[in-house]
Motif scaffolding. Structure first.
Motif, PDB file in Angstrom:
ATOM      1  N   VAL A   1       0.836  -1.203   0.000  1.00 19.52           N
ATOM      2  CA  VAL A   1       0.000   0.000   0.000  1.00 19.52           C
ATOM      3  C   VAL A   1       0.872   1.255   0.000  1.00 19.52           C
ATOM      4  CG1 VAL A   1      -1.706   1.315   1.320  1.00 19.52           C
ATOM      5  CG2 VAL A   1      -1.940  -1.166   1.101  1.00 19.52           C
ATOM      6  N   VAL A   2       1.910   1.268   0.827  1.00 16.88           N
ATOM      7  CA  VAL A   2       2.818   2.418   0.872  1.00 16.88           C
ATOM      8  C   VAL A   2       3.479   2.609  -0.491  1.00 16.88           C
ATOM      9  CG1 VAL A   2       4.959   3.293   1.892  1.00 16.88           C
ATOM     10  CG2 VAL A   2       3.207   2.289   3.359  1.00 16.88           C
TER      11      VAL A   2
ATOM     12  N   TYR B   1       1.651   8.936  -6.302  1.00 15.70           N
ATOM     13  CA  TYR B   1       2.024  10.339  -6.124  1.00 15.70           C
ATOM     14  C   TYR B   1       3.015  10.771  -7.199  1.00 15.70           C
ATOM     15  CZ  TYR B   1       3.957  14.545  -4.058  1.00 15.70           C
ATOM     16  OH  TYR B   1       4.386  15.823  -3.856  1.00 15.70           O
ATOM     17  N   ALA B   2       4.019   9.934  -7.464  1.00 12.37           N
ATOM     18  CA  ALA B   2       5.016  10.267  -8.488  1.00 12.37           C
ATOM     19  C   ALA B   2       4.371  10.360  -9.871  1.00 12.37           C
ATOM     20  CB  ALA B   2       6.129   9.226  -8.491  1.00 12.37           C
ATOM     21  N   PHE B   3       3.430   9.488 -10.160  1.00  8.55           N
ATOM     22  CA  PHE B   3       2.753   9.512 -11.450  1.00  8.55           C
ATOM     23  C   PHE B   3       1.917  10.777 -11.611  1.00  8.55           C
ATOM     24  CE2 PHE B   3      -0.836   8.323 -14.227  1.00  8.55           C
ATOM     25  CZ  PHE B   3      -0.115   8.105 -15.396  1.00  8.55           C
ATOM     26  N   VAL B   4       1.182  11.130 -10.593  1.00  6.44           N
ATOM     27  CA  VAL B   4       0.363  12.349 -10.656  1.00  6.44           C
ATOM     28  C   VAL B   4       1.264  13.586 -10.773  1.00  6.44           C
ATOM     29  CG1 VAL B   4      -1.226  13.812  -9.346  1.00  6.44           C
ATOM     30  CG2 VAL B   4      -1.624  11.353  -9.477  1.00  6.44           C
ATOM     31  N   ALA B   5       2.370  13.619 -10.046  1.00  5.06           N
ATOM     32  CA  ALA B   5       3.307  14.744 -10.138  1.00  5.06           C
ATOM     33  C   ALA B   5       3.891  14.830 -11.544  1.00  5.06           C
ATOM     34  CB  ALA B   5       4.420  14.594  -9.102  1.00  5.06           C
ATOM     35  N   TYR B   6       4.215  13.692 -12.138  1.00  9.09           N
ATOM     36  CA  TYR B   6       4.742  13.677 -13.502  1.00  9.09           C
ATOM     37  C   TYR B   6       3.697  14.185 -14.489  1.00  9.09           C
ATOM     38  CZ  TYR B   6       6.106  12.110 -18.076  1.00  9.09           C
ATOM     39  OH  TYR B   6       6.382  12.081 -19.403  1.00  9.09           O
TER      40      TYR B   6
END
Length: 128
Positions: free
Chosen positions: A6-7, A14-19
């Motif tokens: 889950v972590v 988060y990294a995908f959305v930031a990208y």
């Protein structure tokens, strides 16, 4: 599914959305910049498709400061247009500059509508 799965999912998400946010910011900046030719835009987009992470990093390094300046300039222009629209709708003219205020006071003084002391008071008020 363990706690660490889950972590890891949250970190990757988060990294995908930031990208994605970075990618859309780059595309938005690229197509709003009038100084970049159509060919250069096509090369940047092709790079974003073929080598997305590397191209995004290069774009931010090479054009990052200009990207920020263009965003600030767009925001200031939008604010100026909004203020102008509000003044127009409210029926109020734009505030006169100190030079205009002094010129208007001088015209009133020359016409004899105000005294020398009133002219000086209007002039000092405009300069403050």
């Amino acid at each position: 599914m363990s706690f660490w799965d889950v972590v890891w999912f949250i970190i990757i998400g988060y990294a995908f959305v930031a990208y994605l946010i970075l990618l859309f910011s780059i595309i938005h900046d690229l197509f709003r910049d009038r100084d970049v030719s159509g060919f250069a835009k096509a090369v940047w987009v092709l790079g974003l498709i073929l080598l997305p992470l590397l191209t995004a990093l290069v774009y931010v390094i090479v054009r990052g400061q200009g990207m920020a300046r263009r965003a600030v300039a767009r925001a200031e222009e939008q604010e100026r247009q909004r203020d102008e629209y509000i003044r127009q709708v409210a029926g109020r003219p734009a505030p006169a500059s100190p030079t205009d205020q002094i010129a208007q006071a001088r015209a009133l003084f020359d016409a004899g509508a105000i005294s020398q002391s009133e002219y000086e008071a209007l002039k000092s008020k405009a300069l403050v």
